[in-house]
Design an enzyme around this catalytic site. Sequence first.
Site, PDB file in Angstrom:
ATOM      1  N   ARG A 125       0.805  -1.240   0.000  1.00  0.00           N
ATOM      2  CA  ARG A 125       0.000   0.000   0.000  1.00  0.00           C
ATOM      3  C   ARG A 125       0.830   1.279   0.000  1.00  0.00           C
ATOM      4  O   ARG A 125       0.350   2.344   0.387  1.00  0.00           O
ATOM      5  CB  ARG A 125      -0.956   0.041   1.188  1.00  0.00           C
ATOM      6  CG  ARG A 125      -1.956  -1.107   1.187  1.00  0.00           C
ATOM      7  CD  ARG A 125      -3.076  -0.881   2.175  1.00  0.00           C
ATOM      8  NE  ARG A 125      -3.813  -2.120   2.350  1.00  0.00           N
ATOM      9  CZ  ARG A 125      -3.563  -3.003   3.310  1.00  0.00           C
ATOM     10  NH1 ARG A 125      -2.612  -2.759   4.197  1.00  0.00           N
ATOM     11  NH2 ARG A 125      -4.258  -4.099   3.389  1.00  0.00           N
ATOM     12  N   LYS A 147       2.328  11.659 -10.891  1.00  0.00           N
ATOM     13  CA  LYS A 147       1.500  10.754 -11.693  1.00  0.00           C
ATOM     14  C   LYS A 147       2.318   9.512 -12.022  1.00  0.00           C
ATOM     15  O   LYS A 147       3.372   9.606 -12.648  1.00  0.00           O
ATOM     16  CB  LYS A 147       1.057  11.431 -12.986  1.00  0.00           C
ATOM     17  CG  LYS A 147      -0.061  12.436 -12.792  1.00  0.00           C
ATOM     18  CD  LYS A 147      -0.659  12.842 -14.138  1.00  0.00           C
ATOM     19  CE  LYS A 147      -1.830  13.797 -13.938  1.00  0.00           C
ATOM     20  NZ  LYS A 147      -2.430  14.236 -15.215  1.00  0.00           N
ATOM     21  N   GLU A 189       8.355  19.484 -24.645  1.00  0.00           N
ATOM     22  CA  GLU A 189       7.672  19.806 -23.383  1.00  0.00           C
ATOM     23  C   GLU A 189       8.207  21.116 -22.800  1.00  0.00           C
ATOM     24  O   GLU A 189       7.480  21.862 -22.141  1.00  0.00           O
ATOM     25  CB  GLU A 189       7.840  18.677 -22.360  1.00  0.00           C
ATOM     26  CG  GLU A 189       7.192  17.355 -22.758  1.00  0.00           C
ATOM     27  CD  GLU A 189       5.680  17.283 -22.490  1.00  0.00           C
ATOM     28  OE1 GLU A 189       5.104  18.240 -21.938  1.00  0.00           O
ATOM     29  OE2 GLU A 189       5.069  16.263 -22.869  1.00  0.00           O
ATOM     30  N   LYS A 231       5.977  23.600 -13.690  1.00  0.00           N
ATOM     31  CA  LYS A 231       5.137  22.426 -13.469  1.00  0.00           C
ATOM     32  C   LYS A 231       4.786  22.296 -11.994  1.00  0.00           C
ATOM     33  O   LYS A 231       3.642  21.980 -11.631  1.00  0.00           O
ATOM     34  CB  LYS A 231       5.818  21.151 -13.959  1.00  0.00           C
ATOM     35  CG  LYS A 231       4.968  19.919 -13.651  1.00  0.00           C
ATOM     36  CD  LYS A 231       5.132  18.767 -14.587  1.00  0.00           C
ATOM     37  CE  LYS A 231       4.122  17.669 -14.226  1.00  0.00           C
ATOM     38  NZ  LYS A 231       4.270  16.459 -15.018  1.00  0.00           N
ATOM     39  N   GLU A 242      -7.890  17.735 -10.485  1.00  0.00           N
ATOM     40  CA  GLU A 242      -9.336  17.794 -10.291  1.00  0.00           C
ATOM     41  C   GLU A 242      -9.942  19.153 -10.616  1.00  0.00           C
ATOM     42  O   GLU A 242     -11.064  19.244 -11.103  1.00  0.00           O
ATOM     43  CB  GLU A 242      -9.685  17.428  -8.831  1.00  0.00           C
ATOM     44  CG  GLU A 242      -9.456  15.960  -8.531  1.00  0.00           C
ATOM     45  CD  GLU A 242      -9.483  15.647  -7.035  1.00  0.00           C
ATOM     46  OE1 GLU A 242      -9.763  14.496  -6.691  1.00  0.00           O
ATOM     47  OE2 GLU A 242      -9.206  16.554  -6.222  1.00  0.00           O
ATOM     48  N   ARG A 246      -4.538  21.838 -13.375  1.00  0.00           N
ATOM     49  CA  ARG A 246      -3.474  20.973 -13.882  1.00  0.00           C
ATOM     50  C   ARG A 246      -3.684  20.624 -15.358  1.00  0.00           C
ATOM     51  O   ARG A 246      -2.752  20.237 -16.051  1.00  0.00           O
ATOM     52  CB  ARG A 246      -3.418  19.694 -13.026  1.00  0.00           C
ATOM     53  CG  ARG A 246      -2.197  18.844 -13.268  1.00  0.00           C
ATOM     54  CD  ARG A 246      -1.935  17.879 -12.118  1.00  0.00           C
ATOM     55  NE  ARG A 246      -0.863  16.961 -12.483  1.00  0.00           N
ATOM     56  CZ  ARG A 246      -0.119  16.276 -11.610  1.00  0.00           C
ATOM     57  NH1 ARG A 246      -0.330  16.413 -10.320  1.00  0.00           N
ATOM     58  NH2 ARG A 246       0.826  15.480 -12.008  1.00  0.00           N
ATOM     59  N   ASN A 250      -1.786  19.763 -20.220  1.00  0.00           N
ATOM     60  CA  ASN A 250      -2.139  18.888 -21.332  1.00  0.00           C
ATOM     61  C   ASN A 250      -2.230  19.619 -22.664  1.00  0.00           C
ATOM     62  O   ASN A 250      -2.727  19.070 -23.643  1.00  0.00           O
ATOM     63  CB  ASN A 250      -3.469  18.180 -21.041  1.00  0.00           C
ATOM     64  CG  ASN A 250      -3.291  17.125 -19.983  1.00  0.00           C
ATOM     65  OD1 ASN A 250      -2.329  16.376 -20.001  1.00  0.00           O
ATOM     66  ND2 ASN A 250      -4.220  17.084 -19.042  1.00  0.00           N
ATOM     67  N   HIS A 253      -1.723  17.778 -25.784  1.00  0.00           N
ATOM     68  CA  HIS A 253      -1.654  16.356 -25.443  1.00  0.00           C
ATOM     69  C   HIS A 253      -2.854  15.538 -25.888  1.00  0.00           C
ATOM     70  O   HIS A 253      -2.732  14.346 -26.111  1.00  0.00           O
ATOM     71  CB  HIS A 253      -1.430  16.185 -23.935  1.00  0.00           C
ATOM     72  CG  HIS A 253       0.016  16.358 -23.551  1.00  0.00           C
ATOM     73  ND1 HIS A 253       0.688  17.540 -23.749  1.00  0.00           N
ATOM     74  CD2 HIS A 253       0.922  15.483 -23.017  1.00  0.00           C
ATOM     75  CE1 HIS A 253       1.944  17.401 -23.325  1.00  0.00           C
ATOM     76  NE2 HIS A 253       2.113  16.172 -22.877  1.00  0.00           N
ATOM     77  N   HIS A 257      -1.875  12.336 -27.797  1.00  0.00           N
ATOM     78  CA  HIS A 257      -2.249  10.972 -27.418  1.00  0.00           C
ATOM     79  C   HIS A 257      -2.936  10.262 -28.574  1.00  0.00           C
ATOM     80  O   HIS A 257      -2.706   9.078 -28.823  1.00  0.00           O
ATOM     81  CB  HIS A 257      -3.165  10.986 -26.196  1.00  0.00           C
ATOM     82  CG  HIS A 257      -2.454  11.396 -24.944  1.00  0.00           C
ATOM     83  ND1 HIS A 257      -3.099  11.986 -23.876  1.00  0.00           N
ATOM     84  CD2 HIS A 257      -1.149  11.311 -24.585  1.00  0.00           C
ATOM     85  CE1 HIS A 257      -2.217  12.244 -22.917  1.00  0.00           C
ATOM     86  NE2 HIS A 257      -1.028  11.834 -23.330  1.00  0.00           N
ATOM     87  N   HIS A 270       6.950  10.465 -27.956  1.00  0.00           N
ATOM     88  CA  HIS A 270       5.941  11.264 -27.264  1.00  0.00           C
ATOM     89  C   HIS A 270       6.163  12.766 -27.490  1.00  0.00           C
ATOM     90  O   HIS A 270       5.235  13.506 -27.830  1.00  0.00           O
ATOM     91  CB  HIS A 270       5.945  10.946 -25.765  1.00  0.00           C
ATOM     92  CG  HIS A 270       4.977  11.796 -24.980  1.00  0.00           C
ATOM     93  ND1 HIS A 270       3.613  11.731 -25.158  1.00  0.00           N
ATOM     94  CD2 HIS A 270       5.187  12.754 -24.041  1.00  0.00           C
ATOM     95  CE1 HIS A 270       3.021  12.598 -24.363  1.00  0.00           C
ATOM     96  NE2 HIS A 270       3.956  13.232 -23.673  1.00  0.00           N
TER      97      HIS A 270
END
Lengths: 364, 364
Positions: A125, A147, A189, A231, A242, A246, A250, A253, A257, A270
């Site tokens: 955990r 992440k 990036e 960042k 959320e 953030r 993207n 992106h 993707h 990438h």
Amino acid sequence: MTDPSQNVRVELGDRSYDIEIGRGNLARTGEFIAARTKITHGIIITDARVEQLHAETVRASLLRGGARVDLIAVPEGERSKSMERATTLWNQLLDLGADRRSVVVAVGGGVVGDLAGFIAATFTRGIPFFQIPTTLLAQVDSSVGGKVGVNLPRAKNMVGAFWQPLGVLIDTEVLKSMTERDYRAGLAEVVKYGVILDAEFFAFLEANVAGLLGRRHDVLRRVIARSCELKAQVVAGDERDESGLRAVLNYGHTFAHAIESESRYDTHLHGEAVSIGMMCAAHLAERLGRVSPLFTQRQQRLLEALGLPIVPLDVKADALLAAMLHDKKVEHGQLRFVLPTRLGHVELVGNIDPGDVKAALSAQ
Amino acid sequence: MTDPSQNVRVELGDRSYDIEIGRGNLARTGEFIAARTKITHGIIITDARVEQLHAETVRASLLRGGARVDLIAVPEGERSKSMERATTLWNQLLDLGADRRSVVVAVGGGVVGDLAGFIAATFTRGIPFFQIPTTLLAQVDSSVGGKVGVNLPRAKNMVGAFWQPLGVLIDTEVLKSMTERDYRAGLAEVVKYGVILDAEFFAFLEANVAGLLGRRHDVLRRVIARSCELKAQVVAGDERDESGLRAVLNYGHTFAHAIESESRYDTHLHGEAVSIGMMCAAHLAERLGRVSPLFTQRQQRLLEALGLPIVPLDVKADALLAAMLHDKKVEHGQLRFVLPTRLGHVELVGNIDPGDVKAALSAQ
């Protein structure tokens, strides 16, 4: 040979940590970790290529500090970011007698960092971990922000967690071992940070193309530190992705993707896909009247000067659009994009007409 | 038919949540969830047995609220708490078009709660989930506190996360569908709370053996609420099991895990192993002069009155000791046990002599 390191703090309450950027830092890993946690058992997770180049330096430094050190090298490449590899690693940790006080040290690029971080997030955990990114892309992006995760066969990064490292140690020297193509892909990036958050930084990049391409230490230290700082600010305001804050990271992106997915991850790196994706986003923004053609041109000029691609190879607009509707950031089928309003500022824009997206894809 | 529900709050800052205990609560699932999060897509994860008995009631309630509802039933039993099953579930969620706003609703016992919670913790790096525990053990223990995860073939709960539910809804009525043996096994954890934290509660249990065995609603509501309250207090003080405070919940469990592991998880139910483990811990504490024989007798008498076993079947002391040294709570090889000093109070005791452990195991 060691110049002073530059330090960037990621402010996340009791999960705050330092990113230290300097030349020759790998050899200081032992001290860097020991200053942040008690380490009696370190588990270096790396890949076969990085093991040869850099992991031994890390291991030697940890051993000097008196810790027991194990090293696990996974095969190189995105395929290692799988549930099968994760399962193998969990069992290997068990075999090595790892417990809740063992410390995971990720030494490698984004694949290694994401995979090792996910192992650290979930073994018993959650156990402590450190990031030692050895590619430019990992140094300015994936090693910062917590992440972590692996891919499912049909969807990238679909299984994972938010798990912050106790520290990130960056050595500009290791970038010398990168191939020209990989290195340049990482610059995409860097350009992104300028576009989305800092027009002054963008201008600095424009003025330092030669230093960037020449991998000059002083330019790199400054550029990596500023990228991490930008960042870190975003992550501090929206740790779990959320609030929408953030989401600005993207930029380009959603397109990227889709491009990666449609070319089965073997045509574009990438960073290359991000470069193309930023151009798609710029065209879309221009089409929606959010920026002038000048914005698009300036972004394109810098990306091209850094040797980055600006149009996708062998992928159809229809297929890209379909792929985008599958992206996990698409909430209940609504297409949303991070779009610029001016250099250094972007916004999350919802309810985008698929027709406009297709047109932007064809504008190239 | 619906008596007033009793509410227990788990205080964890922005991760705080309610546990609501009452009769007939399953039919109120829709309202309970809607009061805590926006739900447009619910994914019920249950097992084949509970699907028949209770999951339909939950589904109907969610549908009445207007959400799209999918239901996934895994095979019954501990074997579903595996990485293979988790992988199947992640892919099923992807197939169902689940995204970051989908809500996981775990309806079942500890296996379902741990598994579904782990899926929720990791799918797109974490989505909201609710616990609707349908066994006594899950109601008083595993559904509270955020520990989720799966087993590795050689180690239980070795891969997982701390992932708090947004709420726990408990229906005392569902306990009527439990087998006598399963139900009684759950009572072991209830007794544990009395022993470790609340002598008065222990006395209440002693005085209400008939009501407990008869599954009387009023007794159950009070006993479940107090058990959850006690666990919630501990969890609030040590969410991630780091300070040692949460370790008190492991009273009897180091022994129990070894007993379960050595009997390959098919001789003793978890609660039965905990009952035996608490007796082992009591004998060890007595041997170390920490409690009087009276303590051990009183604990034994209550466990026996509730129909719980107090000695392990077919397992050797040597094998148990070896298994304990493998437990993930053993840090760097040091044997530590949660041991009582008096009824209602336990302490984490380190550096225990393996010889004393063996003697305690043979004291039965």
